[in-house]
Design an enzyme around this catalytic site. Sequence first.
Site, PDB file in Angstrom:
ATOM      1  N   GLY A 136       2.703  -5.235  20.841  1.00  0.00           N
ATOM      2  CA  GLY A 136       2.372  -5.506  19.450  1.00  0.00           C
ATOM      3  C   GLY A 136       2.022  -6.948  19.163  1.00  0.00           C
ATOM      4  O   GLY A 136       2.041  -7.387  18.008  1.00  0.00           O
ATOM      5  N   LYS A 167      -6.959 -22.018  12.059  1.00  0.00           N
ATOM      6  CA  LYS A 167      -5.887 -22.997  11.892  1.00  0.00           C
ATOM      7  C   LYS A 167      -6.386 -24.415  12.121  1.00  0.00           C
ATOM      8  O   LYS A 167      -6.020 -25.343  11.389  1.00  0.00           O
ATOM      9  CB  LYS A 167      -4.745 -22.660  12.861  1.00  0.00           C
ATOM     10  N   ILE A 179       6.510 -23.838  12.372  1.00  0.00           N
ATOM     11  CA  ILE A 179       6.416 -25.280  12.611  1.00  0.00           C
ATOM     12  C   ILE A 179       5.932 -25.967  11.340  1.00  0.00           C
ATOM     13  O   ILE A 179       4.886 -25.605  10.795  1.00  0.00           O
ATOM     14  CB  ILE A 179       5.427 -25.581  13.764  1.00  0.00           C
ATOM     15  N   GLU A 222       2.137 -23.473   4.117  1.00  0.00           N
ATOM     16  CA  GLU A 222       2.770 -23.887   5.375  1.00  0.00           C
ATOM     17  C   GLU A 222       2.748 -22.775   6.413  1.00  0.00           C
ATOM     18  O   GLU A 222       2.567 -23.028   7.608  1.00  0.00           O
ATOM     19  CB  GLU A 222       4.218 -24.326   5.116  1.00  0.00           C
ATOM     20  N   ARG A 273       0.810  -1.216   0.000  1.00  0.00           N
ATOM     21  CA  ARG A 273       0.000   0.000   0.000  1.00  0.00           C
ATOM     22  C   ARG A 273       0.844   1.267   0.000  1.00  0.00           C
ATOM     23  O   ARG A 273       0.505   2.244  -0.643  1.00  0.00           O
ATOM     24  CB  ARG A 273      -0.945  -0.010   1.212  1.00  0.00           C
ATOM     25  N   LYS A 316      -4.494 -17.754   6.663  1.00  0.00           N
ATOM     26  CA  LYS A 316      -5.312 -18.796   7.303  1.00  0.00           C
ATOM     27  C   LYS A 316      -6.803 -18.492   7.234  1.00  0.00           C
ATOM     28  O   LYS A 316      -7.622 -19.388   7.053  1.00  0.00           O
ATOM     29  CB  LYS A 316      -4.879 -18.990   8.755  1.00  0.00           C
ATOM     30  N   GLU A 321      -3.606  -8.805  17.288  1.00  0.00           N
ATOM     31  CA  GLU A 321      -4.086  -8.389  15.975  1.00  0.00           C
ATOM     32  C   GLU A 321      -4.777  -7.029  16.101  1.00  0.00           C
ATOM     33  O   GLU A 321      -5.136  -6.592  17.196  1.00  0.00           O
ATOM     34  CB  GLU A 321      -5.093  -9.409  15.435  1.00  0.00           C
ATOM     35  N   ASP A 352      -8.592 -16.780  15.435  1.00  0.00           N
ATOM     36  CA  ASP A 352      -7.354 -17.073  14.698  1.00  0.00           C
ATOM     37  C   ASP A 352      -6.970 -18.546  14.845  1.00  0.00           C
ATOM     38  O   ASP A 352      -6.686 -19.235  13.853  1.00  0.00           O
ATOM     39  CB  ASP A 352      -6.225 -16.174  15.227  1.00  0.00           C
ATOM     40  N   VAL A 397      -0.395 -21.910   9.242  1.00  0.00           N
ATOM     41  CA  VAL A 397      -0.690 -22.618  10.485  1.00  0.00           C
ATOM     42  C   VAL A 397       0.584 -22.782  11.301  1.00  0.00           C
ATOM     43  O   VAL A 397       1.551 -23.393  10.839  1.00  0.00           O
ATOM     44  CB  VAL A 397      -1.309 -24.010  10.218  1.00  0.00           C
TER      45      VAL A 397
END
Length: 429
Positions: free
Chosen positions: A189, A207, A138, A131, A46, A107, A192, A203, A134
């Site tokens: 921070g 997942k 990991i 990948e 942006r 996600k 969200e 969230d 989620v």
Amino acid sequence: MSSPLRLGIAGLGTVGIGVVKIIQKHADLLAKRSGREVCITAVSARDRMKNRDADLSSYRWETDPMAVATADDVDVFIELVGGDEGVARDTIEAALRSGKDVVTANKALLAMHGHELAQLAESTGQVIRFEAAVAGGIPVIKTMTESMAGNQINRVMGVMNGTCNYILTRMESAGLPYEAVFEEARQLGYLEADPNLDVGGIDAGHKLAILSSIAFGTQVSFADVEIEGIERISIDDIRRASDMGYRIKLLGIAQMTARGLEQRMSPCLVPADSPLGQLVGGTNMVVIEGDAVGQIVLRGAGAGEGPTASAVLSDIVEIARGVRLPVFGQPAGDLKAALPARTAVPAAYYIRLELQDKPGALAKVATVLGDAGISIDRMRQYGQHTPASVPVLVVTHKTTPEAIDFAIEALPRTGVLVSDPVELRIEEV
């Protein structure tokens, strides 16, 4: 060596810049591991003037991310814009129709529209890799679709939101109330822009819906995930769970049963000495149970520039190597709509009560639990909170969710409660 794999990146936030930095730092290593050069040709965000602490001068800047998604000199479109509608969905669909593979960390989009996107990808002969969507760094998606391809997966569970785990473990270690740690997380921070995505369990629910689809060969269905956040967890719950040898985690669990697919994301008690119980800070953990391999525990950073960008690069390298897998591990046409089911598996429960300090109050509680068919394993009465109320903790023997629902609905009608009861399931892990 094959021709270069040309990338176009839409979204230059924390993860997008992390991807740029890894490609710039490890260009030679990526080429050796991929068998071809991996390079960036176009980027979009942006605000072009924002200081992003990375040299973007050698990449073509596009004001419109759609220009990146459809560019002739882009082989793989990297969507890091976010959101379950709008620009993210439109550009991914355009990229697929333009003959480009897609890598995303989105996600929410996959949880809401994953099946339709999988169908589109297969119809155009492209792949979508995710990948990074989620559990951050990991490698849970690759573990399930590749390493455990020879297993029937029986259960998936885990701590999938680092912010919630930070809040709960910080409350315990510092003895601070939820509101204070929530504000601390905001200042750091960790939350969200809409904090309810984190603390409300949404969230993590996104997942879990994605993992369920891969694990059980079903169409992804976020709408069928039972979700409860951590907002009602008090410092008293944290302390008393600890007294009893437990810790509270926002735990996601998915399993297929004869009645249908159970998917739930809710605060639960887990043994303090279990791998999940020992998980602290913003770390994530996913536990997968397969019929051949048994239980696998994956632990690592669930968010952040480096870990999430690392996951994006793992997908890019797979595409560069020529790996072509169905989006959710099986052809989209083979994924069936699962019948949603609420869990019926008996479990022990933690119940916190604030009772009036008067004779017979405990007896009325015991009568309600007995009428529900619930037997008491342990009961503790703590010192008075106020001159007129006493906190009481009950741990039940294993019972059904229906019995707990009956009791929780009936307890306020006894007339001895000062506030609504809090019940948490105790999971065996």
